[in-house]
Design a protein around this motif. Structure first.
Motif, PDB file in Angstrom:
ATOM      1  N   LEU A 736     -16.231  -8.041  30.667  1.00  0.00           N
ATOM      2  CA  LEU A 736     -15.586  -8.646  29.496  1.00  0.00           C
ATOM      3  C   LEU A 736     -14.921  -7.589  28.616  1.00  0.00           C
ATOM      4  N   PHE A 737     -15.458  -6.357  28.629  1.00  0.00           N
ATOM      5  CA  PHE A 737     -14.769  -5.299  27.889  1.00  0.00           C
ATOM      6  C   PHE A 737     -13.406  -5.002  28.512  1.00  0.00           C
ATOM      7  N   ALA A 738     -13.359  -4.948  29.862  1.00  0.00           N
ATOM      8  CA  ALA A 738     -12.079  -4.716  30.540  1.00  0.00           C
ATOM      9  C   ALA A 738     -11.099  -5.843  30.239  1.00  0.00           C
ATOM     10  N   MET A 739     -11.594  -7.090  30.250  1.00  0.00           N
ATOM     11  CA  MET A 739     -10.730  -8.220  29.923  1.00  0.00           C
ATOM     12  C   MET A 739     -10.246  -8.143  28.475  1.00  0.00           C
ATOM     13  N   TRP A 740     -11.193  -7.838  27.566  1.00  0.00           N
ATOM     14  CA  TRP A 740     -10.830  -7.760  26.146  1.00  0.00           C
ATOM     15  C   TRP A 740      -9.805  -6.657  25.888  1.00  0.00           C
ATOM     16  N   PHE A 741     -10.010  -5.495  26.489  1.00  0.00           N
ATOM     17  CA  PHE A 741      -9.093  -4.387  26.251  1.00  0.00           C
ATOM     18  C   PHE A 741      -7.713  -4.680  26.836  1.00  0.00           C
ATOM     19  N   SER A 742      -7.678  -5.252  28.035  1.00  0.00           N
ATOM     20  CA  SER A 742      -6.388  -5.565  28.665  1.00  0.00           C
ATOM     21  C   SER A 742      -5.620  -6.588  27.838  1.00  0.00           C
ATOM     22  N   LEU A 743      -6.308  -7.660  27.410  1.00  0.00           N
ATOM     23  CA  LEU A 743      -5.634  -8.682  26.600  1.00  0.00           C
ATOM     24  C   LEU A 743      -5.246  -8.135  25.232  1.00  0.00           C
ATOM     25  N   THR A 744      -6.067  -7.232  24.689  1.00  0.00           N
ATOM     26  CA  THR A 744      -5.730  -6.627  23.393  1.00  0.00           C
ATOM     27  C   THR A 744      -4.433  -5.836  23.486  1.00  0.00           C
ATOM     28  N   VAL A 745      -4.306  -5.024  24.549  1.00  0.00           N
ATOM     29  CA  VAL A 745      -3.094  -4.217  24.715  1.00  0.00           C
ATOM     30  C   VAL A 745      -1.884  -5.106  24.995  1.00  0.00           C
ATOM     31  N   CYS A 746      -2.045  -6.067  25.912  1.00  0.00           N
ATOM     32  CA  CYS A 746      -0.901  -6.882  26.334  1.00  0.00           C
ATOM     33  C   CYS A 746      -0.466  -7.866  25.254  1.00  0.00           C
ATOM     34  N   ILE A 747      -1.414  -8.554  24.651  1.00  0.00           N
ATOM     35  CA  ILE A 747      -1.071  -9.627  23.711  1.00  0.00           C
ATOM     36  C   ILE A 747      -0.947  -9.103  22.289  1.00  0.00           C
ATOM     37  N   LEU A 748      -2.001  -8.440  21.793  1.00  0.00           N
ATOM     38  CA  LEU A 748      -2.023  -8.064  20.376  1.00  0.00           C
ATOM     39  C   LEU A 748      -1.165  -6.842  20.069  1.00  0.00           C
ATOM     40  N   VAL A 749      -1.155  -5.866  20.974  1.00  0.00           N
ATOM     41  CA  VAL A 749      -0.381  -4.646  20.696  1.00  0.00           C
ATOM     42  C   VAL A 749       1.073  -4.813  21.129  1.00  0.00           C
ATOM     43  N   VAL A 750       1.292  -5.249  22.368  1.00  0.00           N
ATOM     44  CA  VAL A 750       2.665  -5.325  22.889  1.00  0.00           C
ATOM     45  C   VAL A 750       3.389  -6.559  22.344  1.00  0.00           C
ATOM     46  N   MET A 751       2.849  -7.752  22.594  1.00  0.00           N
ATOM     47  CA  MET A 751       3.557  -8.976  22.207  1.00  0.00           C
ATOM     48  C   MET A 751       3.570  -9.172  20.687  1.00  0.00           C
ATOM     49  N   GLU A 752       2.392  -9.068  20.050  1.00  0.00           N
ATOM     50  CA  GLU A 752       2.348  -9.211  18.589  1.00  0.00           C
ATOM     51  C   GLU A 752       3.099  -8.069  17.902  1.00  0.00           C
ATOM     52  N   GLY A 753       2.995  -6.869  18.477  1.00  0.00           N
ATOM     53  CA  GLY A 753       3.729  -5.744  17.901  1.00  0.00           C
ATOM     54  C   GLY A 753       5.231  -5.943  17.968  1.00  0.00           C
ATOM     55  N   THR A 754       5.720  -6.461  19.094  1.00  0.00           N
ATOM     56  CA  THR A 754       7.155  -6.747  19.222  1.00  0.00           C
ATOM     57  C   THR A 754       7.585  -7.809  18.221  1.00  0.00           C
ATOM     58  N   SER A 755       6.764  -8.842  18.054  1.00  0.00           N
ATOM     59  CA  SER A 755       7.096  -9.897  17.094  1.00  0.00           C
ATOM     60  C   SER A 755       7.149  -9.353  15.670  1.00  0.00           C
ATOM     61  N   ALA A 756       6.151  -8.558  15.287  1.00  0.00           N
ATOM     62  CA  ALA A 756       6.151  -7.987  13.933  1.00  0.00           C
ATOM     63  C   ALA A 756       7.324  -7.045  13.727  1.00  0.00           C
ATOM     64  N   MET A 757       7.700  -6.293  14.761  1.00  0.00           N
ATOM     65  CA  MET A 757       8.846  -5.383  14.644  1.00  0.00           C
ATOM     66  C   MET A 757      10.138  -6.159  14.419  1.00  0.00           C
ATOM     67  N   LEU A 758      10.316  -7.266  15.134  1.00  0.00           N
ATOM     68  CA  LEU A 758      11.522  -8.076  14.963  1.00  0.00           C
ATOM     69  C   LEU A 758      11.576  -8.700  13.578  1.00  0.00           C
ATOM     70  N   HIS A 759      10.434  -9.142  13.066  1.00  0.00           N
ATOM     71  CA  HIS A 759      10.425  -9.709  11.710  1.00  0.00           C
ATOM     72  C   HIS A 759      10.715  -8.632  10.660  1.00  0.00           C
ATOM     73  N   SER A 760      10.190  -7.432  10.865  1.00  0.00           N
ATOM     74  CA  SER A 760      10.513  -6.338   9.947  1.00  0.00           C
ATOM     75  C   SER A 760      11.996  -5.999  10.008  1.00  0.00           C
ATOM     76  N   LEU A 761      12.561  -6.053  11.207  1.00  0.00           N
ATOM     77  CA  LEU A 761      13.989  -5.804  11.362  1.00  0.00           C
ATOM     78  C   LEU A 761      14.808  -6.840  10.607  1.00  0.00           C
ATOM     79  N   ARG A 762      14.400  -8.106  10.681  1.00  0.00           N
ATOM     80  CA  ARG A 762      15.126  -9.164   9.971  1.00  0.00           C
ATOM     81  C   ARG A 762      15.040  -8.966   8.456  1.00  0.00           C
ATOM     82  N   LEU A 763      13.871  -8.562   7.938  1.00  0.00           N
ATOM     83  CA  LEU A 763      13.727  -8.348   6.505  1.00  0.00           C
ATOM     84  C   LEU A 763      14.649  -7.237   6.005  1.00  0.00           C
ATOM     85  N   HIS A 764      14.913  -6.261   6.850  1.00  0.00           N
ATOM     86  CA  HIS A 764      15.809  -5.179   6.435  1.00  0.00           C
ATOM     87  C   HIS A 764      17.270  -5.588   6.563  1.00  0.00           C
ATOM     88  N   TRP A 765      17.617  -6.243   7.661  1.00  0.00           N
ATOM     89  CA  TRP A 765      19.015  -6.614   7.874  1.00  0.00           C
ATOM     90  C   TRP A 765      19.474  -7.697   6.905  1.00  0.00           C
TER      91      TRP A 765
END
Length: 791
Positions: A736-765
């Motif tokens: 479960l640690f391997a599952m948690w870490f993999s999902l954390t990197v893929c979903i929370l860091v990569v996908m959520e990070g990309t979403s937050a970056m795009l929203h920050s970009l919109r706030l500036h533009w």
């Protein structure tokens, strides 16, 4: 930026332009914009170099087909290549192309002969299998065996022409059967076998799966028709003897030819590979030399070539502080020349291109702003504040110490290995991440900071300091327990809030109000940049007619709301035994029922709100009318002065020439155009003050979504493994640690990070840059030798 003019003697023009290209300083203007590209002075040289580039492209294509890498070389400070070396490169490229084409044609013809022999061999084996193997009693019924015996006897009697055999693509076997069946009405016998190995097709450079076939029918006319049908489907037909002994002789002869041909083909391939390997060692160097030479002549084609004076006249934009560097470089090149190069700095009313000096750290942030639009020349550059505000806005939505630490580690790996990674080739997605490595680094560091403020590390809380709340030691089961405040937590959110029943309610209210304050602060300082622009361009009417009323309107409504939020936090409502008022209802009633305050926040609130509302209402016609009326007065004054001008045609022509420097286009506006523009500006500004403030609530929404998703992921994976013991507990924890870490990197860091970056970009533009950014400039693109080829 300054506009410089160069008078270059023709005999050294190529060397001088080459030196300028090494400096990477001048953006040349096209002085031959009215001349057709095919009628310019150096078209002949460019066509010659184009042909060499075509030859190099041919070499690169052959190298890629055989997976031979091209060796790269550094070219930062290459000396000027003599013209004799360029001529030698041109001649060598032609010699190499002729030799390579000869080897390729020879190899391809050998491959074609090998294909024919292999297909002929497969056809012979297919006919053998048909007559020998399939004729056995164990594989056919008595009726079919008799038919096959009859066909074989007829074939042996008629020898050639008794059947048709050949090879066809496997995809077209079904089509051939259907066509023959319909045309011959079933009066044929068809047999097909798959070839054991795919056949290499030279013209398409790929391996194709094929089948051998044998067709029996009767009549010469029908056989001719069958051949035409087979040829129309790109089938290869071969004459195979009907008798077994002759087929054996054909097979033996074919095998011998194949062996000889394979030996010759191996030697030809080795010779071709050796030639290509030799080319790959120097191709990048040759290509860089030719690419630089071509870039030099393309720039010379932009210049005005005076054939009578044997002079090349060039004009271009250059940063003012680099003129001395240009002068020193060119004067050093003129030491051995009798006629020096002359450099003049021109006075002009043209608008220069926009140039922002960047380094490897600030370049990615500047590219973010340039992707929205190129700043008008000498207006405030939004790239500088973006260095801090962009990663900080991201971190507000991505606030988690653990996730920020993962992002920081990835960015550090890219930064520490930037030289090694920058020299290698990668896919487009990795190149985007690598080019923004410093953005990722700051995003990770700021996320760690906001994670400390939120007291979140992978959705868990940390007790770094003593809590400001104390829980009672004794309480009944099912009883609502209230914590007692005993102090103030030193930094960030008190860990006592984690796990409490009203934790979500508290954090929602807290982050929502912080988002409003952050949006107000971000928009306010962005709006101040417009004042800096107006002062720099000495536009007093914009200060009085746009900035001041806009500032009063925004501060009178949303500045007041932000001040009320801060004031509400300073009051201990529990101590004074009063219910805190709702600020959203207060703002709505401020417009719908001025002077009436249902839940007062402070004394004299009704009078202050009426005053602020009146100021905001006055600002609307102020924004709408002051600047258009002022510009109308200026237009009327200019029209009156124009009527008093002298009527002499020569003086008018001189005046027109002075007013239109270098044929610079000037856009004319009448009062109607100005009024429409100002109406649009006023409506957009007033509505955007509301919509943009609300848009900053995305900071709260994404922060809440990120925290809740992190909590759910922890609960449904590794959180459920801590209760198990023994071997099962160890297995569950690891899995479960391997599952948690993999999902954390893929979903929370990569996908959520990309979403937050795009929203920050919109706030500036949208929310920030719309307050001051004009974006009507052109990018400064100096002539240089960087990134001319991509191998």
């Amino acid at each position: 930026m300054s506009l410089v003019q160069l008078y270059v003697p023709t005999e050294v023009s190529r060397d001088i332009i080459y030196k300028i290209g090494q400096l990477n300083l001048i953006q040349f203007r096209d002085l031959n914009s009215k001349v057709n590209e095919f009628q310019r002075s150096f078209v002949k040289e460019l066509r010659r170099l184009d042909n060499v580039e075509r030859q190099f492209n041919r070499f690169k294509k052959e190298l890629d087909q055989r997976d031979i890498p091209v060796k790269t070389f550094p070219y930062e400070s290459s000396p000027i290549v003599p013209q004799s070396d360029i001529d030698e490169h041109v001649e060598n490229a032609q010699i190499l192309e002729d030799r390579l084409l000869q080897l390729i044609d020879s190899t391809n013809s050998l491959y074609e002969k090998q294909k024919e022999l292999k297909q002929f061999k497969a056809t012979i084996q297919g006919v053998d299998n048909f007559f020998v193997v399939n004729a056995g009693p164990q594989s056919e019924t008595s009726e079919e065996s008799a038919l096959l015996s009859q066909l074989e006897s007829q074939a042996q009697e008629a020898s050639h022409g008794s059947f048709i055999s050949g090879v066809i693509s496997r995809e077209k076997v079904g089509t051939l059967q259907q066509i023959l069946w319909r045309i011959l009405r079933g009066n044929l016998y068809y047999h097909s076998e798959e070839l054991a190995e795919p056949v290499y097709e030279v013209h398409s450079n790929e391996y194709v799966n094929k089948n051998s076939f044998i067709i029996f029918s009767h009549g010469a006319i029908i056989y001719d028709r069958i051949k035409k049908i087979c040829e129309s489907l790109d089938a290869d037909i071969y004459d195979v003897d009907a008798t077994v002994s002759l087929r054996s002789d054909q097979l033996a002869e074919t095998n011998m030819k194949l062996a000889d041909l394979s030996a010759v083909l191996t030697q030809s391939e080795n010779a071709l590979s050796s030639e290509l390997i030799a080319i790959s060692r120097d191709l990048a160097k040759w290509w860089e030399v030719i690419a630089r030479e071509k870039a030099v002549y393309q720039s010379m084609n932009l210049c005005d070539y005076d054939d009578s004076r044997k002079t090349l006249v060039a004009e271009g934009w250059i940063p003012t502080d680099e003129i001395s560097n240009l002068t020193t470089t060119i004067k050093g090149s003129d030491d051995s020349q009798s006629i020096p190069t002359i450099i003049n700095v021109l006075e002009t009313t043209r608008t220069p291109p926009t140039f922002h000096r960047t380094n490897k750290f600030t370049d990615a942030f500047q590219n973010i702003c340039d992707a929205y639009g190129i700043a008008t020349y000498r207006e405030v550059n939004p790239g500088l504040p973006t260095v801090i505000t962009f990663p900080f806005m991201f971190a507000i939505m991505f606030g988690d110490l653990g996730h920020g630490f993962i992002l920081t580690l990835v960015a550090l790996a890219l930064v520490l290995n930037e030289k090694k990674l920058g020299a290698s080739k990668h896919d487009e997605i990795f190149d985007m991440a690598f080019s923004g490595r410093y953005i990722l680094l700051l995003m990770g560091i700021f996320s760690m900071y906001t994670g400390l403020l939120y007291n979140d590390i992978f959705s868990r809380s940390m007790t770094l300091f003593s809590s400001g709340w104390e829980w009672p030691e004794k309480f009944a089961i099912g009883e609502t327990v209230l914590a007692k405040q005993v102090g103030t937590y030193i930094f960030g959110l008190d860990p006592a809030w984690h796990g409490s029943e009203n934790a979500l309610l508290f954090s929602n209210s807290y982050k929502m109000k912080l988002s409003i304050l952050m949006g107000y602060t971000h928009m306010s300082y962005s709006y101040i940049f417009s004042l800096v622009n107006y002062i720099h361009f000495k536009s007093v009417i914009d200060i009085v007619g746009n900035f001041i009323p806009g500032l009063l309107f925004m501060q009178g409504i949303f500045g007041y709301l932000s001040l009320c939020v801060v004031y509400k936090w300073t009051v201990n409502w529990y101590a004074i035994d009063k219910q805190p008022p709702g600020l959203l209802n207060m703002l709505i009633s401020m417009f719908l029922s001025p002077g009436n305050v249902a839940e007062p926040l402070y004394e004299g609130q009704a009078s202050i709100q009426v005053f602020l509302l009146l100021v905001a209402l006055i600002c609307v016609p102020w924004l709408l009318l002051l600047k258009p009326l002022y510009l109308k007065r200026q237009l009327d004054k200019a029209a009156a002065e124009y009527q008093e001008l002298p009527t002499d045609e020569d003086e008018l022509e001189e005046g027109d020439a002075a007013a239109h420097d270098d044929d610079e286009p000037h856009e004319e506006h009448n009062f109607g155009d100005i009024m429409i523009h100002q109406v649009i500006h006023t409506i957009e500004f007033c509505l955007n003050c509301v919509s943009h403030t609300a848009s900053y609530l995305r900071l709260w929404a994404l922060s809440l979504a990120h925290a809740q998703l992190s909590t759910v992921l922890w609960t449904m994976t590794i959180g459920g493994s801590f209760g198990a013991t023994g071997a099962l507990g160890v297995f569950m924890t690891v899995f479960l640690f391997a599952m948690w870490f993999s999902l954390t990197v893929c979903i929370l860091v990569v996908m959520e990070g990309t979403s937050a970056m795009l929203h920050s970009l919109r706030l500036h533009w949208v929310e920030s840059m719309s307050k001051f950014f004009q974006g009507e400039g052109t990018l400064y693109e100096p002539f240089g030798f960087k990134n001319l080829i991509d191998l």
